[in-house]
Design an enzyme around this catalytic site. Structure first.
Site, PDB file in Angstrom:
ATOM      1  N   TYR A 142       0.816  -1.218   0.000  1.00 21.89           N
ATOM      2  CA  TYR A 142       0.000   0.000   0.000  1.00 21.89           C
ATOM      3  C   TYR A 142       0.851   1.269   0.000  1.00 21.89           C
ATOM      4  CZ  TYR A 142      -4.016  -3.000   1.114  1.00 21.89           C
ATOM      5  OH  TYR A 142      -4.982  -3.960   1.085  1.00 21.89           O
ATOM      6  N   LYS A 193       3.519 -15.273   1.475  1.00 24.42           N
ATOM      7  CA  LYS A 193       3.521 -16.105   0.263  1.00 24.42           C
ATOM      8  C   LYS A 193       4.974 -16.330  -0.147  1.00 24.42           C
ATOM      9  CE  LYS A 193       0.534 -17.015  -2.375  1.00 24.42           C
ATOM     10  NZ  LYS A 193       0.029 -18.384  -2.644  1.00 24.42           N
ATOM     11  N   ASP A 226      -2.712 -17.954   1.541  1.00 24.05           N
ATOM     12  CA  ASP A 226      -3.921 -18.517   0.922  1.00 24.05           C
ATOM     13  C   ASP A 226      -4.417 -19.710   1.724  1.00 24.05           C
ATOM     14  OD1 ASP A 226      -1.556 -19.739   0.110  1.00 24.05           O
ATOM     15  OD2 ASP A 226      -2.321 -20.312  -1.858  1.00 24.05           O
ATOM     16  N   ASP A 250      -5.048  -7.104   5.796  1.00 25.22           N
ATOM     17  CA  ASP A 250      -6.286  -6.398   5.483  1.00 25.22           C
ATOM     18  C   ASP A 250      -7.391  -7.429   5.192  1.00 25.22           C
ATOM     19  OD1 ASP A 250      -8.055  -4.456   4.786  1.00 25.22           O
ATOM     20  OD2 ASP A 250      -6.995  -3.749   3.010  1.00 25.22           O
ATOM     21  N   ASP A 254     -10.419  -9.062   8.042  1.00 21.22           N
ATOM     22  CA  ASP A 254     -11.848  -8.916   7.748  1.00 21.22           C
ATOM     23  C   ASP A 254     -12.524 -10.286   7.717  1.00 21.22           C
ATOM     24  OD1 ASP A 254     -11.791  -6.216   7.664  1.00 21.22           O
ATOM     25  OD2 ASP A 254     -12.502  -6.020   5.599  1.00 21.22           O
TER      26      ASP A 254
END
Ligand code: NAD
Length: 369
Positions: A142, A193, A226, A250, A254
């Site tokens: 970001y 990852k 994942d 992020d 959630d």
């Protein structure tokens, strides 16, 4: 120790409504537990823009830097959608996070038994769930450079963002996670990852370094993000503390939050480096926004904001037992069937108002004495 200072920035929409209930809880601690705070108030978001033409003044920023903790309600609303990006309400919040350098975002996902059937997952999967996601908040994709949209050679365009992490950025958020784990079940799972991203390899190696050199007593595991997403909905109780980067955090926070039901229940903390007092710079806020659709109707659930104050008691004011007391009071109220509208399904009876939920929590606090 001198009286700790708490800056309250109620913000916009339902922010002031839920904060009014938190203020009653703070007053309760002063009156009944002799736990006093030096509380001051300020403006942020649209409220600050209306008064000063900016979503956060330099003066409020300075007060935030000096406070032992900041408690924020919510910012934003349709009235401000037309504003230039540089003065949008959200910029006030982003400035606080950036200038206070709040690099560790703590998002608990805790399922109160009384709300277990509210989750979209089976009751046995979420009942008793209590995990903490630590998301790196100030770096990663970001913020990384280069970024932008540029033309390509074929008449199209290229969108670029850069995932970038340094040793220091990874190690400091890893330390936050290990410290938290020591206060909980002593288990950290780090997610990245590393199979396809070099920044993921660095993440894994640096978290492992912090573990081996500083926290060998904490159990550490690594998981691809994942797979982490799948495991979170398959059997979330396998986790205690999860530490991950800004982007994966992020999404995963959630996902974990929704295991537990309503947005009106979710607190958060954003912590930075330790101040002279030894305690971290800290901003506490509910996960929800300003909820313009229910503003001014007495329908807002104040629990997320009240639980954010409970996190402040635990992480900024070293009052773990009082944080437990407040969380147990919320649990007792929910077990009694007291519900704001967001915690009800059709045909469930009559919801209580924001203030009535506050009344019930204060009564449960009284009952805890
Ligand atoms: P929202 O979280 O404000 O609302 C989403 C839905 O959840 C709405 O139906 C709302 O009524 C409900 N809800 C939220 N909090 C609730 C509570 N405490 N009790 C009962 N119901 C609750 O998200 P949104 O509608 O996408 O955004 C509205 C505004 O808030 C926008 O301007 C957005 O930019 C801003 N926002 C701010 C923050 C923040 O301050 N941290 C976070 C998210 C969104």
């Amino acid at each position: 120790m001198s009286t700790p200072s708490l800056l309250i920035l109620a913000g916009d929409g339902i922010g002031p409504e839920v904060m009014a209930e938190v203020t009653r809880v703070i007053d309760w601690y002063g009156a009944k537990r002799d736990l006093k705070f030096n509380v001051s108030h300020g403006l942020v978001g649209g409220a600050s823009y209306d008064a000063h033409g900016t979503p956060l003044t330099d003066e409020t920023m300075e007060r935030a830097q000096a406070a032992d903790a900041v408690l924020l309600g919510a910012v934003g609303g349709p009235k401000y959608d037309v504003l230039d990006f540089s003065v949008k309400p959200e910029r006030g919040l982003l400035r606080l996070r950036k200038e206070m350098d709040l690099y560790a975002n703590l998002r608990p996902a805790q399922c109160f038994d009384a709300l277990a059937d509210f989750s979209s997952l089976k009751t046995e999967v979420v009942s008793g769930l209590d995990i903490m996601i630590v998301r790196e908040l100030t770096s990663g994709v970001y913020f990384g450079e280069p970024r932008g949209i540029t033309p390509d050679n074929e008449g199209g365009r290229i969108g670029v963002n850069t995932q970038r992490y340094t040793t220091n950025e990874i190690r400091r958020v890893a330390r936050s996670a290990f410290e938290l784990a020591r206060r909980r079940s002593n288990k950290v799972c780090s997610m990245e990852k590393a199979n396809v991203m070099e920044s993921g390899i660095l993440w894994r190696e640096e978290v492992q370094w912090v573990h081996d050199n500083e926290y060998p007593d904490v159990e550490l595991s690594h998981m691809y993000a994942d797979n982490g997403a799948m495991q979170l909905v398959r059997w979330p109780k396998q986790f205690d503390v999860i530490v991950t980067d800004n982007l994966f955090g992020d999404i995963l926070s959630d996902c974990a939050a929704m295991l537990t039901g309503s947005l009106g229940m979710l607190p958060s903390a954003s912590l930075g480096a330790p101040m002279a007092s030894g305690l971290p710079k800290a901003l506490y806020e509910p996960v929800h926004g300003s909820a313009p659709d229910i503003t001014g109707q007495g329908k807002a659930n104040p629990i997320a904001c009240i639980l954010s104050f409970a996190m402040a008691l635990r992480y900024s004011f070293d009052q773990g037992a009082e944080a437990d007391r407040l969380e147990k009071a919320v649990e007792a109220v929910l077990a009694d069937g007291v519900r704001t509208a967001d915690l009800m399904q059709k045909g469930d009876g009559t919801p209580v108002s924001t203030t009535e939920m506050g009344d019930a929590i204060l009564a449960a606090l009284d009952a805890s004495l």
